[in-house]
Design a protein around this motif. Structure first.
Motif, mmCIF file in Angstrom:
data_model
loop_
_atom_site.group_PDB
_atom_site.id
_atom_site.type_symbol
_atom_site.label_atom_id
_atom_site.label_comp_id
_atom_site.label_asym_id
_atom_site.label_seq_id
_atom_site.Cartn_x
_atom_site.Cartn_y
_atom_site.Cartn_z
ATOM 1 N N GLU A 88 106.784 83.545 126.543
ATOM 2 C CA GLU A 88 107.363 85.124 126.266
ATOM 3 C C GLU A 88 108.578 85.221 125.672
ATOM 4 O OE1 GLU A 88 107.939 87.861 130.315
ATOM 5 O OE2 GLU A 88 109.173 85.875 131.312
ATOM 6 N N LEU A 89 108.810 84.866 126.144
ATOM 7 C CA LEU A 89 110.936 84.392 124.823
ATOM 8 C C LEU A 89 110.990 84.052 123.492
ATOM 9 C CD1 LEU A 89 113.783 85.160 124.607
ATOM 10 C CD2 LEU A 89 114.399 82.967 125.719
ATOM 11 N N ALA A 90 109.441 82.581 123.021
ATOM 12 C CA ALA A 90 109.642 82.198 122.070
ATOM 13 C C ALA A 90 108.696 82.610 121.101
ATOM 14 C CB ALA A 90 108.754 80.689 122.486
ATOM 15 N N THR A 91 107.965 83.682 121.664
ATOM 16 C CA THR A 91 106.738 84.750 121.032
ATOM 17 C C THR A 91 107.759 85.474 120.504
ATOM 18 O OG1 THR A 91 106.161 85.085 122.642
ATOM 19 C CG2 THR A 91 104.297 83.298 121.773
ATOM 20 N N LEU A 92 108.351 85.985 120.441
ATOM 21 C CA LEU A 92 109.585 87.422 120.379
ATOM 22 C C LEU A 92 109.652 86.978 119.064
ATOM 23 C CD1 LEU A 92 111.883 87.760 123.192
ATOM 24 C CD2 LEU A 92 110.328 88.911 122.728
ATOM 25 N N ASP A 93 109.369 88.137 118.030
ATOM 26 C CA ASP A 93 109.458 87.907 117.105
ATOM 27 C C ASP A 93 111.237 88.548 116.500
ATOM 28 O OD1 ASP A 93 110.580 90.977 117.006
ATOM 29 O OD2 ASP A 93 108.543 91.187 116.237
ATOM 30 N N TYR A 94 111.395 88.446 115.520
ATOM 31 C CA TYR A 94 113.390 88.897 114.831
ATOM 32 C C TYR A 94 113.767 89.676 115.504
ATOM 33 C CZ TYR A 94 117.557 88.918 112.218
ATOM 34 O OH TYR A 94 118.366 88.824 111.603
ATOM 35 N N ARG A 123 116.315 90.818 118.335
ATOM 36 C CA ARG A 123 117.914 91.192 118.114
ATOM 37 C C ARG A 123 118.354 92.282 119.043
ATOM 38 N NH1 ARG A 123 120.895 91.194 113.799
ATOM 39 N NH2 ARG A 123 120.639 93.127 113.628
ATOM 40 N N ASP A 124 116.989 92.627 119.897
ATOM 41 C CA ASP A 124 117.454 93.605 121.321
ATOM 42 C C ASP A 124 117.803 93.314 122.387
ATOM 43 O OD1 ASP A 124 116.735 96.477 120.571
ATOM 44 O OD2 ASP A 124 114.658 96.423 122.157
ATOM 45 N N PHE A 147 125.268 85.106 123.945
ATOM 46 C CA PHE A 147 124.711 85.302 122.918
ATOM 47 C C PHE A 147 123.219 84.210 124.005
ATOM 48 C CE2 PHE A 147 126.997 84.315 119.100
ATOM 49 C CZ PHE A 147 127.054 85.770 118.638
ATOM 50 N N HIS A 148 122.393 85.341 124.062
ATOM 51 C CA HIS A 148 120.780 84.968 124.182
ATOM 52 C C HIS A 148 120.061 83.401 124.125
ATOM 53 C CE1 HIS A 148 116.953 84.920 127.034
ATOM 54 N NE2 HIS A 148 118.002 85.831 127.511
ATOM 55 N N PHE A 199 122.864 90.607 130.237
ATOM 56 C CA PHE A 199 121.372 91.106 129.072
ATOM 57 C C PHE A 199 120.845 92.567 129.400
ATOM 58 C CE2 PHE A 199 122.553 86.582 129.024
ATOM 59 C CZ PHE A 199 122.970 85.899 127.997
ATOM 60 N N ASN A 200 120.910 93.089 128.211
ATOM 61 C CA ASN A 200 119.888 94.240 128.307
ATOM 62 C C ASN A 200 118.627 93.725 127.479
ATOM 63 O OD1 ASN A 200 119.044 96.886 127.594
ATOM 64 N ND2 ASN A 200 120.616 97.721 127.474
ATOM 65 N N PHE A 201 117.845 93.636 127.441
ATOM 66 C CA PHE A 201 116.439 93.085 126.961
ATOM 67 C C PHE A 201 115.828 94.156 126.046
ATOM 68 C CE2 PHE A 201 117.082 89.434 130.633
ATOM 69 C CZ PHE A 201 117.253 88.943 129.900
ATOM 70 N N GLY A 202 116.754 95.497 126.061
ATOM 71 C CA GLY A 202 115.136 96.694 125.077
ATOM 72 C C GLY A 202 114.094 96.982 125.996
ATOM 73 N N LYS A 203 114.040 96.591 124.110
ATOM 74 C CA LYS A 203 111.862 97.067 124.757
ATOM 75 C C LYS A 203 112.494 96.399 124.886
ATOM 76 C CE LYS A 203 112.752 101.402 121.397
ATOM 77 N NZ LYS A 203 112.470 102.113 119.642
ATOM 78 N N ASN A 204 112.045 94.881 124.934
ATOM 79 C CA ASN A 204 111.262 93.532 125.464
ATOM 80 C C ASN A 204 110.376 93.876 127.533
ATOM 81 O OD1 ASN A 204 110.819 92.287 122.981
ATOM 82 N ND2 ASN A 204 113.658 92.225 123.418
#
Length: 529
Positions: A66-72, A76-77, A99-100, A128-133
């Protein structure tokens, strides 16, 4: 000092102390329980030496799917939470956070050094804050971190700005007050240019020394690993108008049947898209670059030497230039143009990008400064690298001890003591070509400034001393005061000669002279078209 060039076919670039026990297993480092003693470069060097005696094992970069498939944008979120920042609660002069781990999975292990010893700072998703992910980080385990960054009161007594960042392979970059990130440094560059595949050594472990309340430099240690070498590094970071990074390193060569062709020490990496010497039609900005030239100071061993300035370019094909010498005083990729009007870019603010000046202290000896330039289609790609290549490498199993300083400079930056180039522009000459000439005439207009020029009496005769390679003829070489500014200007006209190798670049050298007294650095340019 000798200069050489070729077109690249490929690109890539103490007193004894008690020690911590360490275990190296499958590329991972496990420290024993902390012992109360001062941590030093020798501790890291012990680990690097142990690694160098074992075969290289490629680190596993596997990350959760699920981390590897994140887009740019999704990556950044992910932001580090301010409340989790290291040393913030202690109200110390420096702070640090991490950095994450990114989509590629490159991770580092981080340790904190205190008076009680060393402790591992394990990955904690709560930092960490994972934002909207929509992610499940609690199931990921200890991923390590994607990099380290430190903060200090660089521009304000009430707010801590980013000071230095370590992220990706052995890359790092720092800022002085009022600066914005531009060029980067690296721990090492290995076979950056040439037929061999480039190797990217990477920092695998960091140790952050907890700062004292009274201030002083920030100290960071790093362990480097690579297929053909390992290394121990100590960084002492002193923030200011020009932030200074003192680097000590010990590099161990692994036994291997694939010898290193080019070992680049104190490497710098930057971007040059276009500039006054190579304008870009259709772009409203006069210049776009993080650095506009390579400056070198040679040492003749008699208290003198030569200062060189090579304007950078965005060449059509890869280009490598070498400047050979017996001893080096310093080199750097510099951003000399410091006025907003040079760039007219309200977002990028290239006039605030730092210059990086490298001063060798120990372990450099004879060798060459190598400059690599290759084409970039835009300003998002670094296309310039400069580094020191030692004349001799230690045999496998041996080590190199290095010490050097990087000054991250702004408007007040390193300059030659007598005079320097402020701009160089290229155009076309239109007089009749010689019978043995090829193509169009080439014209340069080069402006100079400096104390040696300012001290000249009225009416002083200044000469433009110019030389060109055997494949070119200098038709005109003049030096005169610019009537509009009062500064000194040089104009050159030359033509390319018909030779057996018409594509061979033209090497040009020029400087100003008065009564056999050198008034300026040597402007050295390479004409590739």
């Amino acid at each position: 000092m000798q200069a050489f060039f070729h077109v690249s076919q490929r690109l890539g670039g103490v007193a004894p102390r008690a020690r911590f026990a360490a275990l190296a297993c499958a590329g991972a480092l496990a420290l024993s329980a902390p012992l109360a003693h001062a941590w030093s470069l020798e501790d890291v060097a012990t680990l690097a030496s142990q690694r160098a005696k074992t075969p290289f094992k490629q680190a596993s970069h596997a990350v959760p799917a699920e981390l590897a498939t994140l887009d740019y944008d999704a990556y950044r979120d992910i932001r580090f939470k301010p409340d989790s920042t290291l040393w913030r609660a202690d109200k110390l002069p420096f702070e640090a956070n991490f950095f994450h781990v990114g989509r590629q999975g490159d991770s580092v292990r981080v340790h904190e050094i205190t008076s009680a010893g060393a402790r591992r700072v394990p990955y904690d998703p709560a930092q960490f804050n994972f934002g909207k992910n929509k992610l499940s980080p609690k199931n990921w385990g200890d991923l390590g971190y994607g990099g380290v960054r430190a903060f200090s009161h660089l521009n304000s007594p009430t707010y801590k700005d980013e000071l230095i960042v370590f992220s990706g392979a052995s890359y790092f970059r720092a800022l002085g007050s009022g600066q914005l990130y531009g060029l980067s440094a690296r721990g090492l560059a290995v076979d950056t240019a040439g037929p061999a595949k480039e190797e990217f050594p990477r920092f695998t472990d960091f140790w952050l020394e907890k700062p004292g309340a009274e201030g002083g430099p920030l100290t960071i240690f790093a362990l480097m690993d690579s297929e053909r070498m390992t290394g121990a590094y100590r960084f002492s970071v002193k923030p200011g108008e020009q932030t200074v990074t003192d680097v000590q390193a010990r590099i161990f060569m692994r036994p291997t049947d694939k010898p290193v062709t080019t070992l680049g020490l104190a490497p710098l990496t930057s971007m040059f898209f276009f500039g006054e010497n190579q304008p870009r039609p259709g772009d409203f900005r006069p210049e776009v670059h993080d650095s506009d030239g390579l400056m070198i100071a040679t040492d003749d061993g008699k208290g003198g030497g030569e200062w060189l300035w090579r304007p950078l370019q965005n060449p059509a094909s890869p280009l490598v230039t070498s400047f050979k010498m017996k001893s080096l005083k310093g080199f750097g990729l510099m951003q000399r143009d410091r006025a907003f009007s040079n760039y007219e870019d309200t977002e990028a603010r290239y006039e605030k990008r730092p210059s990086a000046w490298v001063t060798p202290i120990k372990g450099f000896g004879a060798g060459r400064v190598e400059l690599l330039q290759f084409a970039t289609p835009d300003e998002t790609h670094d296309n310039v690298a400069a580094y020191w290549v030692p004349e001799k490498l230690p045999p496998p199993g041996q080590s190199i001890d290095l010490a050097y300083q990087i000054a991250w400079q702004g408007k007040n930056q390193q300059l030659p003591p007598n005079g320097w180039v402020t701009q160089s522009r290229r155009g076309t000459g239109y007089s009749k070509l010689g019978a043995d000439a090829l193509g169009q005439q080439i014209q340069f207009v080069i402006d100079f400034a400096g104390p040696a020029l300012d001290a000249l009496p009225e009416g002083a005769k200044v000469e433009a001393i110019t030389t060109a390679g055997a494949n070119a003829r200098v038709l005109e070489s003049l030096a005169y005061r610019n009537p509009a500014t009062g500064a000194w200007r040089m104009t050159l006209r030359l033509e390319r000669l018909k030779t057996a190798e018409p594509a061979q670049p033209i090497e040009l050298r020029a400087f100003l002279q008065h009564n056999n007294q050198t008034l300026s650095e040597t402007w050295t340019n390479l004409i590739t078209n």
